[in-house]
Design an enzyme around this catalytic site. Sequence first.
Site, short mmCIF file in Angstrom:
data_model
loop_
_atom_site.label_atom_id
_atom_site.label_comp_id
_atom_site.label_asym_id
_atom_site.label_seq_id
_atom_site.Cartn_x
_atom_site.Cartn_y
_atom_site.Cartn_z
N CYS A 12 -4.80 2.68 -3.58
CA CYS A 12 -3.59 3.16 -2.89
C CYS A 12 -2.41 2.25 -3.15
O CYS A 12 -1.55 2.05 -2.29
CB CYS A 12 -3.81 3.30 -1.39
SG CYS A 12 -5.03 4.53 -0.97
N ASP A 50 3.38 -4.57 7.69
CA ASP A 50 2.14 -3.83 7.58
C ASP A 50 1.01 -4.85 7.69
O ASP A 50 0.73 -5.59 6.74
CB ASP A 50 2.09 -3.08 6.24
CG ASP A 50 0.74 -2.42 6.00
OD1 ASP A 50 -0.12 -2.45 6.92
OD2 ASP A 50 0.53 -1.88 4.89
N GLN A 102 -4.19 -5.48 6.76
CA GLN A 102 -5.16 -6.43 6.19
C GLN A 102 -4.99 -7.81 6.81
O GLN A 102 -5.55 -8.79 6.30
CB GLN A 102 -4.99 -6.51 4.66
CG GLN A 102 -5.13 -5.20 3.93
CD GLN A 102 -6.57 -4.70 3.89
OE1 GLN A 102 -7.52 -5.45 4.13
NE2 GLN A 102 -6.75 -3.43 3.58
N LYS A 153 -10.31 -0.95 10.20
CA LYS A 153 -10.49 -2.11 9.32
C LYS A 153 -10.83 -3.36 10.12
O LYS A 153 -11.00 -4.44 9.56
CB LYS A 153 -9.23 -2.34 8.50
CG LYS A 153 -8.92 -1.22 7.51
CD LYS A 153 -7.78 -1.63 6.60
CE LYS A 153 -7.05 -0.47 5.95
NZ LYS A 153 -7.84 0.26 4.98
N HIS A 203 0.88 -1.17 0.00
CA HIS A 203 0.00 0.00 0.00
C HIS A 203 0.92 1.22 0.00
O HIS A 203 2.03 1.16 0.53
CB HIS A 203 -0.83 -0.06 1.29
CG HIS A 203 -1.90 0.96 1.43
ND1 HIS A 203 -1.64 2.27 1.77
CD2 HIS A 203 -3.25 0.87 1.32
CE1 HIS A 203 -2.78 2.93 1.86
NE2 HIS A 203 -3.78 2.10 1.58
#
Lengths: 124, 428
Positions: free
Chosen positions: B386, B217, B220, B243, B121
Amino acid sequence: MSDYKEIIIDHYKSPRNFGELGGADISMEESNASCGDMIRIQVKTQGEKDFIITEMKWQGVGCAISTASASMISEKIVGMNKNALEKFGEAGIIEMLGGEINPGRMKCATLAYRGLLKIFESHE
Amino acid sequence: MFDIHKIRADFPILKRKIHGHDLVFLDSGATSQKPESVIKAMDDYYRNSNANIHRGVYELSVEATRLVDEARKKVANFIGARAEETIFTRNASESINLVMYSWGRDNIKSGDAVLVSKLEHHSNLVPWQELCREKGAELRIIDVDENGMLKMSDGEEKTFSENGLKVKLGSFDQLVDDKVKLLAVTGASNVLGTTPDLAEMIKKIKVKAKAVTVLVDASQMVPHMKVDVKSMGVDFVAFSAHKMLGPTGMGVLWGKKEILSKMRPFMFGGDMIGEVKITGATWAELPSRFEAGTPDIAGIVGLGAAVDYLEKLGMDNVRQHEKELMKYALEKMTPLKEEGLITLYGPKDVEDRGGALPFNVTGIHAHDAAQILDNYGIAVRSGQHCAAPLVTSFGVPAMVRATFYVYNTTQEIDYLIEKIREIPKVFA
């Protein structure tokens, strides 16, 4: 399907003034960074400081809204100077596209318009 | 027990009508919806416990402080971390920027390399581009193959140089050597869903680049599967609350104590200081050192409630539910693909991907497809998500993306597919 009026489908399927303009006076690129749409506009102009656009051709990749908008404005722009385009404005774009555009699609609808404004601004 | 009807009843927004249709929300990859318990926890805080934390001796302030401490423990426990190593930020982007400014500026030097992947991202790409440019370090990017899997070995290596930044694009094996001081990689791609084999990558990189620090990261990842930061063998983990059923404006950075305690503060001001004189200050202990100013107390409380909700469902059940949805969707969409109606992107095997399903309808721009689906009450995202370098590498300007979460059903996938078939008719 409010955004996909017949006029939009028509210009999307057979875009006017699409292609390369030989002997263009000014070329300009404009893009929508978030969706990857981009347009290359070429114009012929008349006059010096307060010039008008006499012909426009364009190329690029885009959605139905940005394609139809570029196609339609390529006809409307003939004879316009900077002032006339500013007066036409975003309201004129919405009107031209049939009266309503989803606010989330205004960036698509105004892609060619913003490119044309840049053309005028680049030669001030 | 994963009772989808009960779960759906917990989310007030799912009762909404969109253009006269039931809302079919397939954009949890951008932000998830919020259950009643999260909304209520935040509302309760403002109604009954609102006061600033770490300030007063009075009852309300003590209560607010306790709520924040409790929420921090819940979040830490949820990811297998210690509370003092769990820092609250605004979002995953801020968490990554915190690492870039505080750790990166002191530890990345000219001649070093930072390794990321093409799946990133923008929030885990642009900070490292900027740091490498500033320091004269090299940015190395692990390429992806046509299925959206990371290229682990062989292949073509390319170099780029622009505005003082040197970039090398290639496979993992080509890019890893002892110059690599940071691996910053996604745990699950927000576009293709790809879940890189982190364990394998980390094991391999530590052999060749002994001094490497690893940031994941997990934006997700944490919402969708069990994450245990300790067993991952990493140094930093970043994610966002919104999220994972929590509120917007809240994020988390987990970092190893021995690294965090050596890092300079990212922002200065209230709450992050030890002692202040007119000539300077000392810094507070972890985690306060990295939390300048009054935090988003209601947001923290909301995140705590979101963690409670997910714990109750069980993260293994969440992952299983999403895998089943993805398997179902891939099966049901295959005929459309075979008819030439759509293109599907991303890994073929549901074991290699999270709940993101990117596609394009042949000859139709992603924005147009998404807007037509919206007319039927279906919320999907369209654009570059993104992750422009990733999306455009598939030769398209944009993609449509459906993402699944705890409240989605196979019936919704059937409805999506039915309406995808309507899209070309609009332009026929």
